[in-house]
Design an enzyme around this catalytic site. Structure first.
Site, PDB file in Angstrom:
ATOM      1  CE1 TYR A 147     -10.104  -5.242   2.795  1.00  0.00           C
ATOM      2  CE2 TYR A 147      -8.035  -6.247   2.182  1.00  0.00           C
ATOM      3  CZ  TYR A 147      -8.742  -5.150   2.624  1.00  0.00           C
ATOM      4  OH  TYR A 147      -8.092  -3.980   2.870  1.00  0.00           O
ATOM      5  CE  LYS A 207     -23.122   4.358   6.660  1.00  0.00           C
ATOM      6  NZ  LYS A 207     -23.039   5.733   7.197  1.00  0.00           N
ATOM      7  CG  ASP A 239     -20.727   7.733   9.163  1.00  0.00           C
ATOM      8  OD1 ASP A 239     -20.907   6.949  10.127  1.00  0.00           O
ATOM      9  OD2 ASP A 239     -21.662   8.353   8.609  1.00  0.00           O
ATOM     10  CG  ASP A 263      -7.218  -1.521   4.669  1.00  0.00           C
ATOM     11  OD1 ASP A 263      -6.044  -1.625   5.054  1.00  0.00           O
ATOM     12  OD2 ASP A 263      -7.544  -1.047   3.557  1.00  0.00           O
ATOM     13  CG  ASP A 267      -3.586   2.887   6.538  1.00  0.00           C
ATOM     14  OD1 ASP A 267      -3.220   1.820   7.083  1.00  0.00           O
ATOM     15  OD2 ASP A 267      -3.245   3.220   5.389  1.00  0.00           O
TER      16      ASP A 267
HETATM   17  C1  IPM Z   1      -2.987  -3.805   5.322  1.00  0.00           C
HETATM   18  C2  IPM Z   1      -2.736  -3.531   3.872  1.00  0.00           C
HETATM   19  C3  IPM Z   1      -3.289  -4.673   3.044  1.00  0.00           C
HETATM   20  C4  IPM Z   1      -4.777  -4.748   3.299  1.00  0.00           C
HETATM   21  C5  IPM Z   1      -2.992  -4.581   1.539  1.00  0.00           C
HETATM   22  C6  IPM Z   1      -1.518  -4.474   1.282  1.00  0.00           C
HETATM   23  C7  IPM Z   1      -3.586  -5.741   0.795  1.00  0.00           C
HETATM   24  O1  IPM Z   1      -3.274  -2.314   3.499  1.00  0.00           O
HETATM   25  O2  IPM Z   1      -2.512  -4.836   5.817  1.00  0.00           O
HETATM   26  O3  IPM Z   1      -3.667  -2.989   5.954  1.00  0.00           O
HETATM   27  O4  IPM Z   1      -5.544  -4.040   2.655  1.00  0.00           O
HETATM   28  O5  IPM Z   1      -5.181  -5.520   4.161  1.00  0.00           O
HETATM   29 MG    MG Z   2      -4.110  -1.219   5.095  1.00  0.00          MG
END
Ligand code: IPM
Ligand code: MG
Length: 379
Positions: A147, A207, A239, A263, A267
């Site tokens: 990042y 990894k 993975d 990240d 999700d």
């Molecule tokens: C999160 C989001 C952010 C990230 C984006 C919006 C920049 O996806 O907080 O997980 O990638 O960190």
């Molecule tokens: Mg995210």
């Protein structure tokens, strides 16, 4: 800490941000009464709201407010339709959210993922894979890795062609994954301490079979682990972790990841908890004199397709407020009041669209407001 006024910067942002923030503020007001607390909540624009108000995704006044506050309650920023109209450094994700993370050195991102039994229907996994319910904590490093690593740029490349032909012109994008041992150590300590307060199991993701970063990550986490003999540490390639989350999510307690892996996996984990709309997060800096500054935000995005339609799930924002009470203010009882109130609304069968399954008996599909009112009433 509870005797003084707690200053909270409330930055709702874009898309569904304002409506879920309204819900969280409503719940905080109820908590204030119930627990005899005093919150000074100040709202300020961020993201496109900031750009429209004063030309910057993170207006100077908003940043100043954050500096003067005890914690930041954040909504979400970015509008995919409008973002490409700006140079990338000025877009809300980079110029507001990533900047705030960096500005306040919020290196530790905690994302608790819980699938209560009552939400079993909202989980994409078959019930037998859900065990007694899913309950894990993703600890994501938030200010390092790809990042922020340098160099980070897109460049024009000109390569000489074969004799007598035109040179080849193309673009090359470069992101850099970089971690130092101190960066890995401090997030590892957070993860081990978190595991110590839970089921005492830590799975560190890397990894190491391909990346230099992975090898350093694994060695460093292993070394830090020697100071936490009561926590069982294991390592998993990213993975495989993505697969294990789907096959046997109940094997996980605390999952430690670098920024990008965290990240992605958070999700995925959120989907197990029914919806991204259920996933709160705490982004914490170092603790100084017993005080931890933090930014608290739902892990989901601005969801512009459902914005302003009373469809968004406010629970991630409301639970983020609970994390704020716990981690920045040390108000464990008040945090639990919020979590219990959310639990009650769910147990009562209230479901926003994202967690609604028509096959579920006694589930009632409701909008943002009704959900927020029910949670507020349950406080
Ligand atoms: C999160 C989001 C952010 C990230 C984006 C919006 C920049 O996806 O907080 O997980 O990638 O960190
Ligand atoms: Mg995210």
């Amino acid at each position: 800490m509870s005797s003084k006024t707690l200053k909270i910067a409330a930055l709702a942002g874009d898309g569904i941000g304002p409506e879920v923030m309204r819900a969280a503020i409503q719940v905080l007001r109820a908590i204030e009464k119930k627990h005899a607390l005093a919150f000074a909540l100040t709202e300020a624009p961020v993201g496109w709201a900031g750009i429209d108000a004063s030309g910057q995704a993170l207006p100077d006044a908003t940043l100043a407010l954050c500096r003067a506050s005890d914690a930041i309650l954040f909504g979400s920023v970015g509008l995919p339709d409008r973002d490409p109209t700006l140079p990338k450094e000025q877009r809300p994700e980079r110029a507001a959210l990533l900047r705030l993370r960096k500005e306040f050195a919020l290196f530790a991102n905690l994302r608790p993922v819980q699938l209560p039994k009552a939400l079993s229907h909202a989980c994409p996994l078959r019930p037998e894979r859900q065990g007694d319910g899913i309950d894990l904590l993703v600890v994501r490093e938030l200010t390092g890795g790809m990042y922020f690593g340098q160099p980070k740029r897109t460049e024009e490349v000109v390569e000489p062609g074969a004799p007598g032909t035109e040179p080849r012109r193309f673009q090359r994008a470069i992101d850099t994954m970089v971690y130092t041992t101190p960066e890995i150590e401090r997030i590892a300590h957070v993860a081990f301490r978190s595991a110590g307060l839970r089921r005492k199991k830590l799975t560190s993701i890397d990894k190491a079979n391909v990346l230099e970063n992975g090898i350093l990550w694994r060695e460093t986490v292993t070394r830090v682990g020697k100071s936490y003999p009561d926590v069982a540490l294991d390592h998993m390639f990213v993975d495989n972790a993505a697969m294990q989350l789907l096959l046997r999510p109940t094997q996980f307690d605390v999952v430690l990841c670098e920024n990008m892996f965290g990240d992605i996996l958070s999700d995925e984990a959120a989907a197990l908890a029914g919806s991204l709309g259920m996933l709160p997060s705490a982004s914490l800096g170092a603790t100084q004199d017993g005080v931890t500054f933090g930014l608290y935000e739902p892990a989901g995005g601005t969801a512009p397709d459902i914005a302003g339609k009373d469809l968004a799930n406010p629970i991630a924002q409301i639970l983020s407020a609970a994390l704020m009470l716990r981690h920045s203010f040390g108000l464990e009882d008040a945090a639990r009041s919020i979590e219990a109130a959310v639990g009650k609304a769910i147990a009562d069968g209230l479901r926003t669209g994202d967690i609604f399954n028509p096959g579920e008996p006694a589930a009632k599909k409701v909008g943002t407001r009704v959900m927020a009112d029910a949670i507020t009433a349950a406080v």
